[in-house]
Write an enzyme that holds these catalytic residues in place. Structure first.
Site, short mmCIF file in Angstrom:
data_model
loop_
_atom_site.label_atom_id
_atom_site.label_comp_id
_atom_site.label_asym_id
_atom_site.label_seq_id
_atom_site.Cartn_x
_atom_site.Cartn_y
_atom_site.Cartn_z
N ASN A 7 0.87 -1.18 0.00
CA ASN A 7 0.00 0.00 0.00
C ASN A 7 0.91 1.23 0.00
O ASN A 7 1.46 1.59 1.03
CB ASN A 7 -0.88 -0.05 1.25
CG ASN A 7 -1.81 1.13 1.36
OD1 ASN A 7 -1.73 2.08 0.58
ND2 ASN A 7 -2.69 1.08 2.34
N ARG A 90 -2.77 -1.94 -3.31
CA ARG A 90 -3.95 -1.13 -3.03
C ARG A 90 -3.92 0.06 -3.99
O ARG A 90 -2.93 0.79 -4.06
CB ARG A 90 -3.91 -0.62 -1.60
CG ARG A 90 -5.08 0.28 -1.33
CD ARG A 90 -4.90 1.06 -0.07
NE ARG A 90 -6.10 1.85 0.17
CZ ARG A 90 -6.10 2.94 0.94
NH1 ARG A 90 -4.99 3.36 1.50
NH2 ARG A 90 -7.21 3.61 1.12
N HIS A 179 -12.65 3.32 0.86
CA HIS A 179 -12.56 2.28 1.91
C HIS A 179 -13.28 1.00 1.47
O HIS A 179 -13.72 0.20 2.30
CB HIS A 179 -13.23 2.73 3.23
CG HIS A 179 -12.52 3.81 3.96
ND1 HIS A 179 -13.20 4.80 4.63
CD2 HIS A 179 -11.20 4.05 4.15
CE1 HIS A 179 -12.33 5.61 5.21
NE2 HIS A 179 -11.10 5.18 4.93
N HIS A 207 -16.77 2.42 8.78
CA HIS A 207 -15.31 2.39 8.87
C HIS A 207 -14.87 3.71 9.47
O HIS A 207 -14.92 4.76 8.81
CB HIS A 207 -14.68 2.18 7.48
CG HIS A 207 -13.19 2.18 7.54
ND1 HIS A 207 -12.42 1.03 7.42
CD2 HIS A 207 -12.30 3.18 7.76
CE1 HIS A 207 -11.14 1.35 7.56
NE2 HIS A 207 -11.05 2.65 7.76
N GLY A 209 -11.79 5.52 11.03
CA GLY A 209 -10.37 5.63 11.36
C GLY A 209 -10.02 7.10 11.32
O GLY A 209 -10.81 7.94 11.76
N GLY A 211 -9.70 8.58 8.43
CA GLY A 211 -10.75 8.85 7.46
C GLY A 211 -11.95 8.00 7.87
O GLY A 211 -11.78 6.90 8.41
N ARG A 240 -10.66 16.08 8.30
CA ARG A 240 -11.53 16.44 7.16
C ARG A 240 -12.92 16.81 7.67
O ARG A 240 -13.42 16.21 8.61
CB ARG A 240 -11.65 15.25 6.20
CG ARG A 240 -10.42 15.05 5.34
CD ARG A 240 -10.51 13.78 4.53
NE ARG A 240 -9.54 12.81 4.98
CZ ARG A 240 -9.53 11.53 4.62
NH1 ARG A 240 -10.44 11.06 3.81
NH2 ARG A 240 -8.59 10.72 5.07
N ASP A 282 -6.96 13.21 17.07
CA ASP A 282 -6.99 11.86 17.62
C ASP A 282 -8.11 11.72 18.64
O ASP A 282 -8.15 12.44 19.65
CB ASP A 282 -5.63 11.56 18.27
CG ASP A 282 -5.46 10.09 18.55
OD1 ASP A 282 -6.31 9.52 19.27
OD2 ASP A 282 -4.49 9.50 18.04
N GLY A 329 -9.91 2.13 13.51
CA GLY A 329 -9.38 2.44 14.85
C GLY A 329 -10.45 2.89 15.84
O GLY A 329 -10.51 2.41 16.98
N GLU A 332 -13.30 0.07 16.16
CA GLU A 332 -12.89 -1.13 16.89
C GLU A 332 -12.63 -0.85 18.38
O GLU A 332 -12.64 -1.78 19.19
CB GLU A 332 -11.62 -1.72 16.26
CG GLU A 332 -11.88 -2.29 14.88
CD GLU A 332 -10.60 -2.52 14.08
OE1 GLU A 332 -9.55 -2.79 14.68
OE2 GLU A 332 -10.67 -2.43 12.83
N GLU A 384 -7.78 -5.07 5.68
CA GLU A 384 -7.66 -4.67 4.28
C GLU A 384 -6.55 -5.43 3.57
O GLU A 384 -6.72 -5.87 2.43
CB GLU A 384 -7.43 -3.15 4.20
CG GLU A 384 -8.68 -2.37 4.56
CD GLU A 384 -8.42 -0.91 4.86
OE1 GLU A 384 -7.81 -0.63 5.91
OE2 GLU A 384 -8.82 -0.07 4.05
P1 ADP Z 1 -6.17 5.10 9.68
O1 ADP Z 1 -7.43 5.60 9.05
O2 ADP Z 1 -5.04 6.08 9.57
O3 ADP Z 1 -5.82 3.68 9.35
P2 ADP Z 1 -6.96 4.03 12.28
O4 ADP Z 1 -7.95 3.09 11.70
O5 ADP Z 1 -5.77 3.48 12.96
O6 ADP Z 1 -6.51 5.14 11.24
O7 ADP Z 1 -7.77 4.94 13.33
C1 ADP Z 1 -7.21 6.04 13.98
C2 ADP Z 1 -8.23 6.58 14.97
O8 ADP Z 1 -8.59 5.52 15.87
C3 ADP Z 1 -7.70 7.72 15.81
O9 ADP Z 1 -8.67 8.76 15.90
C4 ADP Z 1 -7.52 7.07 17.16
O10 ADP Z 1 -7.70 7.98 18.19
C5 ADP Z 1 -8.65 6.07 17.16
N1 ADP Z 1 -8.44 5.09 18.23
C6 ADP Z 1 -7.50 4.14 18.33
N2 ADP Z 1 -7.61 3.52 19.52
C7 ADP Z 1 -8.66 4.10 20.17
C8 ADP Z 1 -9.29 3.93 21.43
N3 ADP Z 1 -8.83 3.02 22.30
N4 ADP Z 1 -10.36 4.71 21.75
C9 ADP Z 1 -10.82 5.62 20.88
N5 ADP Z 1 -10.25 5.85 19.69
C10 ADP Z 1 -9.20 5.10 19.33
#
Ligand code: ADP
Length: 397
Positions: A7, A90, A179, A207, A209, A211, A240, A282, A329, A332, A384
């Site tokens: 990727n 990807r 995604h 989804h 994350g 994004g 965004r 974050d 993120g 999950e 993915e």
């Molecule tokens: P990407 O889209 O870059 O792959 P991720 O899927 O890793 O990103 O998601 C990143 C987001 O997930 C961030 O906003 C991070 O704060 C959030 N995140 C990760 N762990 C936790 C958690 N334990 N509680 C809440 N949010 C979380």
């Protein structure tokens, strides 16, 4: 069959080596800050983790480093690059040309290049990865797996913008959605968890994350999704904006003498959770501060409210929903977001189980709804890379 999944981002390469069809994870890693003197390499193999900081001039040098690590006497997991039979790439934008993954040939390379206009930040590095992989692994077949492909089943009334139709005819301005690999993976996995054939499940897949996008899945196929021509539309994201009134742009352009480039930066990099809170993109940082900082709380409230509105609208799109599925993120791990976006939907058949919701974090998969909930709520960690490896294997075998 050993398959390498790549990727390539503008300044990063994420990779994973699989033994197929068992999907055994042989090694994986991330090369960040390509082009800098302090590029960071994180490499995981055989339960070991190796981190290194060194200059990586460009993507070619990044892939050469990857090749060295996976074949190295100490850190290697294969003895020669010729053991890699296929490389799965990807690719972010496949436009209207690709509704599934394809073996890469000259025509596909041209097609990806043509779609670069629609994804100028993503397709060029994806293509660079393909070209470099073709010369570095000359015996391997290459497969393109498109983020947009899963959404090519969206009907015209859901993908067409209410603009003069010539913009679609002349420039293909329409909703594409992104995604797709993640939405497709969690759709298949959710069908397994629900014990139903995939072509009989109706889902709302979230989804979330950095994004964020949400998809309405009817009989296993995407029928609507929140991201549009680009990954800017839809839900609130880390940096965004997601949906806004487009007239805000004209208003601000006059007020602050802003240009196109300014809006590109503001909407893509300075908005969302970061823009509202003024603190962080974050989710975790904002959750830590929300009891003491009003803007951190407001950012999270807006994020969760927008998500809930989309869930509600996709319930109307689908009528009969088997499950709402969370991944990424935040999906999950973010039990607070899951709880807030699914609360107050009891009349629509959605009942979240607070204890299960709190416990299903850090890579755990499972159901977090009450047994009496008509619409199930699932947490499915996305995969993915695994999905790219599966598509690649299917096409190459
Ligand atoms: P990407 O889209 O870059 O792959 P991720 O899927 O890793 O990103 O998601 C990143 C987001 O997930 C961030 O906003 C991070 O704060 C959030 N995140 C990760 N762990 C936790 C958690 N334990 N509680 C809440 N949010 C979380």
């Amino acid at each position: 069959m050993i398959i390498l999944v790549i990727n390539c981002g503008s300044s990063s390469i994420k990779f994973q080596l699989f033994d197929m069809p068992t999907k055994k994870d042989m090694a994986k890693g991330l090369i960040e800050r390509i082009g800098e003197d302090d590029a960071k390499i994180t490499y995981k193999y055989n339960g070991e983790k190796h981190v290194e900081v060194l200059p990586i001039k460009d993507h070619k040098a990044g892939l050469a480093k990857l090749a060295q690590m996976i074949t190295d006497e100490k850190t290697g997991v294969i003895s020669s690059l010729s053991e890699i039979e296929a490389v799965g790439h990807r690719v972010v934008h496949g436009g209207e040309c690709y509704n599934s993954s394809v073996l890469i040939d000259e025509t596909v390379i041209k097609g990806i290049d043509e779609c670069a206009e629609l994804a100028p930040l993503h397709n060029p590095p994806n293509l660079m990865g393909i070209n470099e992989a073709m010369s570095m692994f000359p015996g391997a077949k290459n497969v393109a797996v498109f983020d947009t492909a899963f959404h090519q089943t969206i009907p015209d009334y859901a993908f067409t913008y209410p603009l003069p139709h010539k913009y679609y005819e002349d420039y293909k301005v329409r909703r594409y959605g992104f995604h797709g690999t993640s939405h497709a993976y969690v759709t298949e996995r959710s069908a397994e968890l629900l014990g139903k054939p995939v072509d009989q499940v109706n889902l709302i897949t979230c989804h979330l994350g950095n994004g964020c996008s949400i998809t309405a899945v009817k009989n296993g196929k995407s029928v609507d999704t929140s991201m549009g021509l680009t990954p800017l539309e839809g839900l609130v994201m880390g940096t965004r904006s997601g949906d806004i009134d487009p007239a805000i742009l004209f208003y601000l352009a006059k007020k602050e003498n802003l240009k196109m480039e300014d809006f590109d930066r503001i909407l893509n990099k300075e908005s969302g959770l970061l823009g509202i809170s003024g603190i962080s993109n974050d989710q975790r940082n904002l959750e830590d501060l929300q009891d003491t900082n009003e803007r951190a709380k407001l950012a999270l409230d807006i994020f969760d409210y927008k998500l809930k509105k989309y869930i509600g609208s996709y319930m109307a799109v689908l009528n009969d929903v088997d499950a709402i599925v969370f991944t990424g993120g935040i999906g999950e791990n973010g039990s607070l977001t899951r709880g807030k976006s699914c609360s107050g939907l009891e009349a629509l058949g959605v009942q979240i189980d607070d204890r299960k919701n709190e416990e299903t974090i850090r890579g755990k998969e499972g159901e977090i709804s009450k047994p009496s909930s008509k619409v199930k709520i699932l947490v499915v960690p996305t995969d993915e890379e695994g999905r790219i490896a599966s598509d690649t294997y299917q096409l190459v075998k």
